[in-house]
Design a protein around this motif. Structure first.
Motif, short mmCIF file in Angstrom:
data_model
loop_
_atom_site.label_atom_id
_atom_site.label_comp_id
_atom_site.label_asym_id
_atom_site.label_seq_id
_atom_site.Cartn_x
_atom_site.Cartn_y
_atom_site.Cartn_z
N SER A 35 0.82 -1.22 0.00
CA SER A 35 0.00 0.00 0.00
C SER A 35 0.85 1.27 0.00
O SER A 35 0.35 2.36 0.28
N LYS A 90 -0.31 4.37 -4.56
CA LYS A 90 -1.66 4.14 -5.05
C LYS A 90 -1.78 4.35 -6.55
O LYS A 90 -2.90 4.35 -7.08
N LYS A 148 -0.21 -0.64 -9.01
CA LYS A 148 -1.14 -1.73 -8.76
C LYS A 148 -1.04 -2.80 -9.83
O LYS A 148 -1.12 -4.00 -9.54
#
Length: 568
Positions: A76, A79, A84
Protein backbone atom coordinates in the motif's frame (compact mmCIF):
# COMPACT_ATOMS: atom_id res chain seq x y z
CA UNK A 1 28.47 -10.46 -8.59
CA UNK A 2 28.57 -10.81 -4.85
CA UNK A 3 25.59 -12.49 -3.21
CA UNK A 4 26.25 -11.21 0.28
CA UNK A 5 22.58 -11.39 1.18
CA UNK A 6 21.86 -14.65 -0.59
CA UNK A 7 19.94 -13.21 -3.56
CA UNK A 8 19.72 -15.41 -6.64
CA UNK A 9 18.30 -15.05 -10.13
CA UNK A 10 14.46 -15.20 -10.15
CA UNK A 11 14.16 -14.15 -6.48
CA UNK A 12 11.18 -11.80 -6.10
CA UNK A 13 11.98 -8.59 -4.27
CA UNK A 14 10.99 -5.03 -3.47
CA UNK A 15 13.56 -2.68 -5.05
CA UNK A 16 13.74 1.03 -4.29
CA UNK A 17 15.24 3.52 -6.70
CA UNK A 18 16.08 6.94 -5.32
CA UNK A 19 13.06 9.22 -5.50
CA UNK A 20 10.51 6.42 -5.94
CA UNK A 21 8.42 4.12 -3.78
CA UNK A 22 9.58 0.50 -3.37
CA UNK A 23 8.60 -1.37 -6.54
CA UNK A 24 7.98 -5.10 -7.14
CA UNK A 25 10.81 -6.69 -9.08
CA UNK A 26 12.84 -9.80 -9.76
CA UNK A 27 16.57 -10.56 -9.51
CA UNK A 28 17.57 -10.95 -13.15
CA UNK A 29 20.48 -11.76 -15.43
CA UNK A 30 21.63 -8.41 -16.88
CA UNK A 31 20.52 -8.02 -20.52
CA UNK A 32 23.09 -7.12 -23.18
CA UNK A 33 22.25 -3.42 -23.25
CA UNK A 34 22.60 -2.92 -19.48
CA UNK A 35 26.15 -1.92 -18.49
CA UNK A 36 27.70 -2.58 -15.13
CA UNK A 37 27.95 0.32 -12.70
CA UNK A 38 30.58 0.90 -10.00
CA UNK A 39 29.64 -0.13 -6.46
CA UNK A 40 31.08 -0.32 -2.98
CA UNK A 41 32.40 -3.64 -1.70
CA UNK A 42 30.16 -3.51 1.34
CA UNK A 43 27.10 -2.70 -0.75
CA UNK A 44 27.04 -4.67 -4.01
CA UNK A 45 24.38 -4.22 -6.66
CA UNK A 46 21.85 -6.56 -8.21
CA UNK A 47 20.20 -6.39 -11.63
CA UNK A 48 16.46 -5.89 -11.09
CA UNK A 49 13.63 -6.46 -13.56
CA UNK A 50 10.80 -4.09 -12.62
CA UNK A 51 7.31 -5.46 -13.16
CA UNK A 52 4.81 -3.03 -14.67
CA UNK A 53 7.43 -0.90 -16.44
CA UNK A 54 9.33 -3.95 -17.79
CA UNK A 55 12.70 -2.25 -17.30
CA UNK A 56 16.04 -3.33 -15.89
CA UNK A 57 18.30 -1.39 -13.54
CA UNK A 58 21.19 -1.90 -11.12
CA UNK A 59 20.01 -1.44 -7.53
CA UNK A 60 22.16 -1.52 -4.39
CA UNK A 61 21.40 -4.45 -2.11
CA UNK A 62 20.73 -2.07 0.75
CA UNK A 63 17.68 -0.92 -1.24
CA UNK A 64 16.34 -4.47 -1.86
CA UNK A 65 13.94 -6.40 0.38
CA UNK A 66 12.40 -9.89 -0.03
CA UNK A 67 8.99 -9.60 -1.68
CA UNK A 68 6.89 -11.92 0.47
CA UNK A 69 8.43 -10.82 3.75
CA UNK A 70 7.60 -7.14 3.15
CA UNK A 71 4.52 -7.57 0.95
CA UNK A 72 1.96 -6.68 3.60
CA UNK A 73 3.90 -3.59 4.65
CA UNK A 74 4.75 -2.20 1.19
CA UNK A 75 1.83 -3.19 -1.03
CA UNK A 76 0.00 0.00 0.00
CA UNK A 77 3.04 2.30 -0.28
CA UNK A 78 1.85 3.69 -3.63
CA UNK A 79 -1.66 4.14 -5.05
CA UNK A 80 -0.73 4.73 -8.70
CA UNK A 81 -2.52 2.56 -11.24
CA UNK A 82 0.75 1.32 -12.76
CA UNK A 83 2.02 0.30 -9.33
CA UNK A 84 -1.14 -1.73 -8.76
CA UNK A 85 -0.65 -3.34 -12.17
CA UNK A 86 2.93 -4.19 -11.21
CA UNK A 87 1.75 -5.88 -8.02
CA UNK A 88 -0.85 -7.87 -9.94
CA UNK A 89 1.80 -8.83 -12.49
CA UNK A 90 4.27 -10.15 -9.91
CA UNK A 91 1.48 -12.10 -8.21
CA UNK A 92 0.54 -13.62 -11.56
CA UNK A 93 4.22 -14.41 -12.20
CA UNK A 94 4.37 -16.37 -8.96
CA UNK A 95 1.47 -18.54 -10.17
CA UNK A 96 2.41 -18.84 -13.85
CA UNK A 97 6.10 -17.90 -14.47
CA UNK A 98 6.20 -19.47 -17.95
CA UNK A 99 3.73 -16.85 -19.13
CA UNK A 100 6.40 -14.13 -18.68
CA UNK A 101 9.37 -15.79 -20.33
CA UNK A 102 8.93 -13.65 -23.43
CA UNK A 103 9.77 -10.58 -21.34
CA UNK A 104 13.14 -12.01 -20.32
CA UNK A 105 14.51 -13.14 -23.72
CA UNK A 106 17.10 -10.36 -23.69
CA UNK A 107 18.72 -11.94 -20.62
CA UNK A 108 19.68 -15.04 -22.61
CA UNK A 109 22.14 -12.98 -24.61
CA UNK A 110 24.33 -12.57 -21.53
CA UNK A 111 25.82 -16.06 -21.85
CA UNK A 112 27.05 -15.31 -25.38
CA UNK A 113 28.68 -11.97 -24.59
CA UNK A 114 32.51 -11.78 -24.55
CA UNK A 115 34.23 -11.17 -21.24
CA UNK A 116 34.64 -7.35 -21.08
CA UNK A 117 37.75 -7.62 -18.88
CA UNK A 118 39.45 -9.82 -21.47
CA UNK A 119 38.44 -7.42 -24.25
CA UNK A 120 39.88 -4.46 -22.39
CA UNK A 121 43.17 -6.30 -21.67
CA UNK A 122 43.54 -6.95 -25.40
CA UNK A 123 43.15 -3.24 -26.06
CA UNK A 124 45.80 -2.38 -23.48
CA UNK A 125 48.22 -4.81 -25.09
CA UNK A 126 47.74 -3.23 -28.50
CA UNK A 127 45.50 -5.95 -29.94
CA UNK A 128 41.99 -5.50 -31.30
CA UNK A 129 38.96 -6.72 -29.44
CA UNK A 130 36.80 -9.24 -31.23
CA UNK A 131 34.07 -7.61 -33.26
CA UNK A 132 35.06 -4.04 -32.28
CA UNK A 133 36.47 -1.14 -34.22
CA UNK A 134 37.11 2.46 -33.19
CA UNK A 135 34.04 3.59 -31.29
CA UNK A 136 33.03 -0.01 -30.69
CA UNK A 137 36.11 -0.48 -28.51
CA UNK A 138 34.92 2.23 -26.17
CA UNK A 139 31.43 0.75 -26.12
CA UNK A 140 32.66 -2.61 -24.84
CA UNK A 141 35.14 -1.14 -22.40
CA UNK A 142 34.30 -2.01 -18.78
CA UNK A 143 35.13 1.56 -17.79
CA UNK A 144 32.21 2.97 -19.73
CA UNK A 145 29.39 3.78 -17.33
CA UNK A 146 26.06 3.23 -18.98
CA UNK A 147 22.83 2.82 -17.08
CA UNK A 148 20.49 3.11 -20.02
CA UNK A 149 17.63 0.65 -20.18
CA UNK A 150 14.87 -0.28 -22.64
CA UNK A 151 12.18 2.31 -23.22
CA UNK A 152 9.88 2.63 -20.25
CA UNK A 153 6.13 2.62 -20.31
CA UNK A 154 4.55 6.04 -19.86
CA UNK A 155 3.55 7.13 -16.37
CA UNK A 156 -0.05 6.58 -15.37
CA UNK A 157 -2.08 9.25 -13.56
CA UNK A 158 0.92 11.60 -13.56
CA UNK A 159 3.01 9.28 -11.32
CA UNK A 160 6.50 8.33 -12.52
CA UNK A 161 7.61 4.73 -12.31
CA UNK A 162 11.23 3.62 -11.80
CA UNK A 163 13.27 4.60 -14.89
CA UNK A 164 10.46 6.64 -16.49
CA UNK A 165 11.26 9.90 -14.68
CA UNK A 166 13.61 12.32 -16.41
CA UNK A 167 17.06 11.96 -14.96
CA UNK A 168 20.41 13.43 -16.01
CA UNK A 169 22.17 11.29 -18.57
CA UNK A 170 24.93 9.16 -17.12
CA UNK A 171 28.40 10.50 -17.82
CA UNK A 172 30.70 8.26 -19.79
CA UNK A 173 34.43 7.86 -19.37
CA UNK A 174 35.88 6.76 -22.69
CA UNK A 175 39.39 5.39 -22.54
CA UNK A 176 39.80 2.89 -25.33
CA UNK A 177 38.70 5.18 -28.15
CA UNK A 178 41.28 6.21 -30.76
CA UNK A 179 43.45 8.28 -31.13
CA UNK A 180 44.50 7.43 -27.53
CA UNK A 181 47.33 4.88 -27.53
CA UNK A 182 48.18 3.04 -24.33
CA UNK A 183 51.93 2.60 -24.07
CA UNK A 184 52.65 0.01 -21.36
CA UNK A 185 56.38 -0.12 -22.10
CA UNK A 186 57.22 3.50 -21.35
CA UNK A 187 56.86 3.93 -17.60
CA UNK A 188 57.84 7.46 -16.49
CA UNK A 189 58.06 8.77 -20.06
CA UNK A 190 58.18 12.47 -20.86
CA UNK A 191 55.11 14.54 -20.07
CA UNK A 192 52.29 14.87 -22.59
CA UNK A 193 49.06 16.86 -22.49
CA UNK A 194 45.89 14.86 -22.02
CA UNK A 195 42.39 15.98 -22.89
CA UNK A 196 39.65 13.55 -21.97
CA UNK A 197 37.20 12.62 -24.71
CA UNK A 198 33.57 12.88 -23.62
CA UNK A 199 32.19 14.12 -20.33
CA UNK A 200 33.99 17.24 -19.11
CA UNK A 201 36.66 18.71 -21.35
CA UNK A 202 39.61 19.08 -19.01
CA UNK A 203 43.33 19.13 -19.76
CA UNK A 204 45.89 17.70 -17.32
CA UNK A 205 49.60 16.94 -17.35
CA UNK A 206 50.85 13.44 -16.59
CA UNK A 207 54.36 12.65 -15.35
CA UNK A 208 55.42 16.30 -15.45
CA UNK A 209 58.64 17.19 -13.65
CA UNK A 210 56.87 20.18 -12.14
CA UNK A 211 54.17 18.02 -10.55
CA UNK A 212 55.36 15.09 -8.38
CA UNK A 213 53.44 11.84 -8.45
CA UNK A 214 51.96 11.92 -4.99
CA UNK A 215 50.05 8.94 -3.51
CA UNK A 216 46.80 10.80 -4.13
CA UNK A 217 47.84 11.48 -7.73
CA UNK A 218 48.83 7.82 -8.19
CA UNK A 219 45.36 6.78 -7.14
CA UNK A 220 43.81 9.19 -9.65
CA UNK A 221 46.03 7.89 -12.45
CA UNK A 222 45.17 4.32 -11.59
CA UNK A 223 41.49 5.17 -11.74
CA UNK A 224 41.93 6.89 -15.09
CA UNK A 225 44.21 4.45 -16.91
CA UNK A 226 44.38 1.20 -14.97
CA UNK A 227 48.16 1.60 -14.55
CA UNK A 228 50.84 4.26 -14.16
CA UNK A 229 52.17 3.95 -17.71
CA UNK A 230 52.60 7.08 -19.73
CA UNK A 231 50.03 8.03 -22.35
CA UNK A 232 51.09 9.10 -25.84
CA UNK A 233 48.20 11.29 -26.87
CA UNK A 234 47.73 13.89 -29.62
CA UNK A 235 47.39 17.42 -28.29
CA UNK A 236 43.75 18.40 -28.58
CA UNK A 237 43.98 21.67 -26.65
CA UNK A 238 42.01 24.48 -28.30
CA UNK A 239 43.32 27.97 -28.94
CA UNK A 240 43.25 30.42 -26.05
CA UNK A 241 39.93 32.21 -25.73
CA UNK A 242 40.78 35.90 -25.86
CA UNK A 243 37.34 37.42 -25.43
CA UNK A 244 37.05 37.58 -21.66
CA UNK A 245 33.62 39.30 -21.35
CA UNK A 246 31.83 36.21 -22.68
CA UNK A 247 33.97 33.56 -21.00
CA UNK A 248 31.35 33.13 -18.26
CA UNK A 249 29.06 31.57 -20.85
CA UNK A 250 31.29 28.49 -20.98
CA UNK A 251 29.58 27.21 -17.85
CA UNK A 252 26.17 28.65 -18.62
CA UNK A 253 23.25 27.16 -16.67
CA UNK A 254 20.57 25.27 -18.59
CA UNK A 255 17.97 27.79 -17.40
CA UNK A 256 19.09 31.38 -17.82
CA UNK A 257 17.41 34.25 -16.02
CA UNK A 258 15.80 36.77 -18.32
CA UNK A 259 17.65 40.11 -18.24
CA UNK A 260 15.76 42.81 -16.41
CA UNK A 261 13.92 45.10 -18.82
CA UNK A 262 14.00 48.69 -17.53
CA UNK A 263 10.59 50.33 -17.21
CA UNK A 264 9.77 52.86 -19.86
CA UNK A 265 10.51 56.48 -18.95
CA UNK A 266 7.36 58.45 -19.71
CA UNK A 267 8.96 61.80 -18.84
CA UNK A 268 11.44 61.96 -21.72
CA UNK A 269 10.53 62.72 -25.32
CA UNK A 270 12.60 61.31 -28.20
CA UNK A 271 14.50 63.69 -30.46
CA UNK A 272 12.52 62.57 -33.50
CA UNK A 273 9.21 63.32 -31.76
CA UNK A 274 10.34 66.80 -30.72
CA UNK A 275 10.84 68.15 -34.23
CA UNK A 276 7.77 66.50 -35.73
CA UNK A 277 4.75 68.75 -36.16
CA UNK A 278 1.98 66.23 -35.60
CA UNK A 279 -1.68 67.19 -35.51
CA UNK A 280 -3.38 64.54 -33.39
CA UNK A 281 -6.54 62.94 -34.74
CA UNK A 282 -9.80 63.66 -32.92
CA UNK A 283 -10.62 59.95 -32.95
CA UNK A 284 -10.22 57.89 -29.79
CA UNK A 285 -7.71 55.05 -30.03
CA UNK A 286 -7.42 51.85 -28.03
CA UNK A 287 -4.31 49.75 -27.56
CA UNK A 288 -4.18 46.07 -26.55
CA UNK A 289 -0.81 44.83 -25.28
CA UNK A 290 1.99 46.71 -23.52
CA UNK A 291 4.99 44.59 -24.36
CA UNK A 292 8.46 45.63 -25.49
CA UNK A 293 7.19 47.27 -28.69
CA UNK A 294 3.73 48.27 -27.43
CA UNK A 295 5.05 50.43 -24.58
CA UNK A 296 7.09 52.60 -26.94
CA UNK A 297 4.20 52.97 -29.37
CA UNK A 298 1.68 54.00 -26.71
CA UNK A 299 4.13 56.45 -25.17
CA UNK A 300 4.56 58.26 -28.49
CA UNK A 301 0.80 58.25 -29.16
CA UNK A 302 0.14 59.92 -25.80
CA UNK A 303 3.02 62.40 -26.16
CA UNK A 304 1.76 63.42 -29.60
CA UNK A 305 -1.65 64.33 -28.14
CA UNK A 306 -3.77 61.29 -29.05
CA UNK A 307 -6.51 60.06 -26.75
CA UNK A 308 -5.65 56.47 -25.78
CA UNK A 309 -7.36 53.66 -23.84
CA UNK A 310 -5.04 50.79 -22.86
CA UNK A 311 -5.41 47.17 -21.75
CA UNK A 312 -2.82 44.58 -20.79
CA UNK A 313 -2.97 41.12 -19.21
CA UNK A 314 -0.60 42.39 -16.50
CA UNK A 315 -2.58 45.35 -15.14
CA UNK A 316 0.44 46.87 -13.34
CA UNK A 317 1.95 47.80 -16.71
CA UNK A 318 -0.94 50.16 -17.34
CA UNK A 319 -0.22 52.40 -14.34
CA UNK A 320 2.55 54.51 -15.89
CA UNK A 321 0.32 55.27 -18.88
CA UNK A 322 -2.63 56.06 -16.65
CA UNK A 323 -0.46 58.61 -14.82
CA UNK A 324 0.14 60.54 -18.07
CA UNK A 325 -3.49 60.60 -19.23
CA UNK A 326 -4.37 57.21 -20.68
CA UNK A 327 -7.58 55.45 -19.65
CA UNK A 328 -7.39 51.81 -18.51
CA UNK A 329 -10.03 49.27 -19.56
CA UNK A 330 -10.80 46.00 -17.82
CA UNK A 331 -11.13 43.81 -20.94
CA UNK A 332 -10.36 43.93 -24.69
CA UNK A 333 -14.11 44.13 -25.27
CA UNK A 334 -14.28 47.30 -23.17
CA UNK A 335 -11.42 48.88 -25.14
CA UNK A 336 -13.32 48.41 -28.43
CA UNK A 337 -16.54 49.79 -26.96
CA UNK A 338 -14.74 52.90 -25.63
CA UNK A 339 -12.80 53.79 -28.79
CA UNK A 340 -13.11 54.39 -32.54
CA UNK A 341 -10.00 52.46 -33.60
CA UNK A 342 -8.30 49.67 -31.65
CA UNK A 343 -4.66 48.64 -32.15
CA UNK A 344 -3.40 45.21 -31.09
CA UNK A 345 0.27 44.36 -30.51
CA UNK A 346 0.84 41.11 -28.63
CA UNK A 347 3.26 38.17 -28.82
CA UNK A 348 2.08 35.57 -31.36
CA UNK A 349 -0.83 34.33 -33.50
CA UNK A 350 -2.35 32.19 -30.74
CA UNK A 351 -2.51 35.13 -28.32
CA UNK A 352 -4.07 37.20 -31.10
CA UNK A 353 -6.81 34.60 -31.62
CA UNK A 354 -7.49 34.44 -27.88
CA UNK A 355 -7.70 38.22 -27.77
CA UNK A 356 -10.20 38.40 -30.65
CA UNK A 357 -12.30 35.26 -30.20
CA UNK A 358 -11.86 34.53 -26.48
CA UNK A 359 -14.01 35.39 -23.50
CA UNK A 360 -14.58 39.19 -23.29
CA UNK A 361 -12.58 39.49 -26.50
CA UNK A 362 -12.85 41.89 -29.41
CA UNK A 363 -15.70 39.93 -31.05
CA UNK A 364 -17.83 40.39 -27.93
CA UNK A 365 -17.95 44.16 -28.53
CA UNK A 366 -20.11 46.19 -30.88
CA UNK A 367 -17.89 46.54 -33.97
CA UNK A 368 -20.22 48.38 -36.31
CA UNK A 369 -18.25 51.27 -37.81
CA UNK A 370 -15.21 50.53 -35.59
CA UNK A 371 -11.68 50.03 -36.87
CA UNK A 372 -9.34 47.22 -35.81
CA UNK A 373 -5.60 47.38 -36.56
CA UNK A 374 -3.48 44.25 -36.07
CA UNK A 375 0.20 45.03 -35.40
CA UNK A 376 1.24 41.58 -34.12
CA UNK A 377 3.55 39.52 -36.31
CA UNK A 378 1.15 36.85 -37.59
CA UNK A 379 0.77 34.59 -40.62
CA UNK A 380 -1.47 35.58 -43.57
CA UNK A 381 -4.08 32.91 -42.72
CA UNK A 382 -4.57 34.18 -39.16
CA UNK A 383 -4.82 37.76 -40.40
CA UNK A 384 -7.39 36.76 -43.01
CA UNK A 385 -9.50 34.90 -40.43
CA UNK A 386 -9.55 37.93 -38.13
CA UNK A 387 -10.37 40.27 -41.03
CA UNK A 388 -13.38 38.16 -42.06
CA UNK A 389 -14.64 38.03 -38.46
CA UNK A 390 -14.29 41.80 -37.93
CA UNK A 391 -15.91 42.67 -41.25
CA UNK A 392 -18.77 40.20 -40.63
CA UNK A 393 -19.79 42.33 -37.62
CA UNK A 394 -19.64 45.61 -39.54
CA UNK A 395 -16.10 46.57 -38.55
CA UNK A 396 -13.08 47.55 -40.63
CA UNK A 397 -9.75 45.75 -40.60
CA UNK A 398 -6.16 46.84 -41.29
CA UNK A 399 -2.91 44.90 -41.07
CA UNK A 400 -0.19 47.13 -39.70
CA UNK A 401 2.97 45.07 -39.36
CA UNK A 402 5.88 46.67 -37.53
CA UNK A 403 9.54 46.60 -38.51
CA UNK A 404 11.88 47.69 -35.74
CA UNK A 405 13.11 47.07 -32.21
CA UNK A 406 12.40 48.33 -28.69
CA UNK A 407 14.72 51.29 -29.21
CA UNK A 408 13.07 52.29 -32.50
CA UNK A 409 9.62 51.97 -30.91
CA UNK A 410 10.61 54.41 -28.16
CA UNK A 411 12.26 56.78 -30.63
CA UNK A 412 9.26 56.68 -32.98
CA UNK A 413 11.31 55.40 -35.92
CA UNK A 414 9.51 52.15 -36.72
CA UNK A 415 8.51 51.19 -40.26
CA UNK A 416 4.82 50.43 -40.83
CA UNK A 417 3.68 47.87 -43.43
CA UNK A 418 -0.09 48.12 -43.86
CA UNK A 419 -2.74 46.42 -46.00
CA UNK A 420 -6.50 46.06 -45.89
CA UNK A 421 -8.98 48.93 -45.49
CA UNK A 422 -7.47 51.97 -47.23
CA UNK A 423 -9.78 54.48 -45.51
CA UNK A 424 -8.78 53.11 -42.10
CA UNK A 425 -5.13 53.47 -43.13
CA UNK A 426 -5.74 57.17 -43.85
CA UNK A 427 -7.55 57.67 -40.54
CA UNK A 428 -4.53 56.26 -38.68
CA UNK A 429 -1.96 58.47 -40.43
CA UNK A 430 -1.49 60.81 -37.46
CA UNK A 431 -0.75 57.76 -35.28
CA UNK A 432 1.69 56.35 -37.83
CA UNK A 433 3.47 59.72 -38.01
CA UNK A 434 3.93 59.63 -34.23
CA UNK A 435 5.39 56.11 -34.08
CA UNK A 436 7.22 55.59 -37.39
CA UNK A 437 9.60 57.16 -39.85
CA UNK A 438 7.56 55.83 -42.78
CA UNK A 439 4.42 53.83 -43.52
CA UNK A 440 3.53 51.81 -46.61
CA UNK A 441 0.15 50.64 -47.88
CA UNK A 442 0.52 47.33 -49.72
CA UNK A 443 -3.01 46.54 -50.89
CA UNK A 444 -5.16 43.57 -49.87
CA UNK A 445 -5.14 41.80 -46.50
CA UNK A 446 -2.23 39.37 -46.33
CA UNK A 447 0.32 41.40 -48.27
CA UNK A 448 1.66 43.20 -45.20
CA UNK A 449 2.11 39.98 -43.22
CA UNK A 450 3.89 38.35 -46.15
CA UNK A 451 6.23 41.33 -46.52
CA UNK A 452 6.95 41.31 -42.80
CA UNK A 453 7.79 37.58 -42.78
CA UNK A 454 10.16 38.01 -45.73
CA UNK A 455 11.99 40.84 -43.95
CA UNK A 456 12.09 38.97 -40.63
CA UNK A 457 13.46 35.89 -42.37
CA UNK A 458 16.29 37.94 -43.87
CA UNK A 459 16.98 39.55 -40.49
CA UNK A 460 17.05 36.19 -38.70
CA UNK A 461 19.42 34.62 -41.22
CA UNK A 462 21.71 37.67 -41.11
CA UNK A 463 21.90 37.60 -37.34
CA UNK A 464 22.80 33.91 -37.43
CA UNK A 465 25.61 34.77 -39.85
CA UNK A 466 26.93 37.45 -37.46
CA UNK A 467 26.83 35.01 -34.56
CA UNK A 468 28.60 32.22 -36.42
CA UNK A 469 31.19 34.62 -37.85
CA UNK A 470 32.11 35.96 -34.41
CA UNK A 471 32.08 32.42 -33.01
CA UNK A 472 34.58 31.33 -35.67
CA UNK A 473 36.74 34.40 -35.02
CA UNK A 474 36.84 33.63 -31.30
CA UNK A 475 37.67 29.97 -31.92
CA UNK A 476 40.45 31.02 -34.30
CA UNK A 477 41.99 33.29 -31.66
CA UNK A 478 40.96 36.59 -33.27
CA UNK A 479 39.67 39.57 -31.33
CA UNK A 480 35.95 39.93 -32.05
CA UNK A 481 36.10 43.70 -31.67
CA UNK A 482 38.71 43.79 -34.43
CA UNK A 483 36.38 41.82 -36.69
CA UNK A 484 33.55 44.27 -36.04
CA UNK A 485 35.83 47.27 -36.60
CA UNK A 486 36.96 45.99 -39.98
CA UNK A 487 33.42 44.97 -40.89
CA UNK A 488 32.26 48.51 -40.15
CA UNK A 489 34.60 49.83 -42.85
CA UNK A 490 33.22 47.54 -45.55
CA UNK A 491 30.09 47.69 -47.68
CA UNK A 492 28.49 45.15 -45.30
CA UNK A 493 28.29 47.66 -42.46
CA UNK A 494 24.83 48.22 -41.01
CA UNK A 495 23.30 49.43 -37.77
CA UNK A 496 22.09 45.92 -37.06
CA UNK A 497 25.62 44.50 -37.39
CA UNK A 498 26.91 47.19 -35.07
CA UNK A 499 24.27 46.76 -32.34
CA UNK A 500 24.11 42.95 -32.32
CA UNK A 501 27.88 42.60 -32.59
CA UNK A 502 28.33 44.82 -29.54
CA UNK A 503 25.84 42.73 -27.55
CA UNK A 504 27.68 39.53 -28.49
CA UNK A 505 31.11 40.91 -27.58
CA UNK A 506 29.84 42.16 -24.21
CA UNK A 507 28.17 38.83 -23.54
CA UNK A 508 24.97 40.65 -22.53
CA UNK A 509 21.67 40.31 -24.37
CA UNK A 510 19.15 42.94 -23.13
CA UNK A 511 15.93 42.36 -25.00
CA UNK A 512 15.23 44.63 -27.96
CA UNK A 513 13.64 41.91 -30.08
CA UNK A 514 13.13 38.64 -28.21
CA UNK A 515 14.82 35.52 -29.57
CA UNK A 516 11.58 33.53 -29.24
CA UNK A 517 9.79 36.07 -31.44
CA UNK A 518 12.52 35.88 -34.08
CA UNK A 519 12.19 32.09 -34.07
CA UNK A 520 8.41 32.44 -34.32
CA UNK A 521 8.76 34.64 -37.41
CA UNK A 522 11.18 32.19 -39.03
CA UNK A 523 8.72 29.37 -38.37
CA UNK A 524 5.88 31.38 -39.94
CA UNK A 525 8.06 32.23 -42.95
CA UNK A 526 8.85 28.54 -43.43
CA UNK A 527 5.16 27.69 -43.18
CA UNK A 528 4.37 30.32 -45.83
CA UNK A 529 7.09 28.92 -48.10
CA UNK A 530 5.85 25.37 -47.57
CA UNK A 531 2.38 26.32 -48.81
CA UNK A 532 3.95 27.89 -51.90
CA UNK A 533 6.38 24.97 -52.43
CA UNK A 534 9.32 27.37 -52.13
CA UNK A 535 12.52 25.83 -50.73
CA UNK A 536 14.19 27.80 -47.90
CA UNK A 537 17.13 25.62 -46.79
CA UNK A 538 19.14 28.45 -45.21
CA UNK A 539 16.12 29.78 -43.30
CA UNK A 540 15.33 26.25 -42.12
CA UNK A 541 18.89 25.79 -40.81
CA UNK A 542 18.76 29.18 -39.05
CA UNK A 543 15.43 28.25 -37.47
CA UNK A 544 17.02 25.16 -35.91
CA UNK A 545 19.78 27.29 -34.39
CA UNK A 546 17.22 29.64 -32.81
CA UNK A 547 15.17 26.68 -31.56
CA UNK A 548 18.23 25.24 -29.84
CA UNK A 549 19.12 28.59 -28.26
CA UNK A 550 15.53 28.86 -27.00
CA UNK A 551 15.75 25.39 -25.46
CA UNK A 552 18.92 26.48 -23.66
CA UNK A 553 16.86 29.14 -21.88
CA UNK A 554 17.54 32.23 -24.02
CA UNK A 555 14.06 32.67 -25.52
CA UNK A 556 13.30 35.88 -23.61
CA UNK A 557 16.75 37.37 -24.25
CA UNK A 558 17.53 39.46 -27.29
CA UNK A 559 17.78 37.59 -30.59
CA UNK A 560 21.56 38.20 -30.53
CA UNK A 561 21.73 35.50 -27.83
CA UNK A 562 21.67 33.04 -30.73
CA UNK A 563 25.44 33.46 -30.46
CA UNK A 564 25.39 31.21 -27.40
CA UNK A 565 24.24 28.31 -29.58
CA UNK A 566 26.61 29.21 -32.42
CA UNK A 567 29.67 29.41 -30.14
CA UNK A 568 29.02 26.65 -27.64
Amino acid sequence: MSDTKGYAVNDLVWAKMKGFSPWPGRIAVPPAELRRIPYKKNNPVQCIFFFGSNNYAWIEESQIKPYLEFKEKLVSSCKAALFKDAVRQIEDFMVNPDKYQALFTGENEAANRPDPDAEFNKLREGGSASGTEDSGEAENSPTVNNTSTPAALESVEGVDTPLTAKKPAAKKKVRASLPIKLNVDKVGASSSKVRSLGGKSKASLLDDDTEPTTPKRKKKLLNDTGNLSALDIDDYSSSVRRNDPISHLLNRPMTVARPATPEIDMSCVSNTSQWRDITASELKFGFLGLGIIGCGIVKNLIRSGHSVVVWNRTVSKCRKFEEVGALVAATPCDVVDMTDVTFSCVSDPQVVKDLVFGNCGVMSASLAGKGYVEMTGVDPETSQDIAEAIISKGGRYLESQVQGSKQQAEEGTLVILASGDRLLFEECQSCFEAISCNSFFLGDVGNATKMNLVLQMISGITLTAIAEGLALADRAGLQQKDVMEVLGLTSMHSKMFEEKGKAIINGEFPTHHALKHMQKDLKLALSLADGLEQALPIAAASNEVYKHAKRLGYGSHDASAVYVRARF
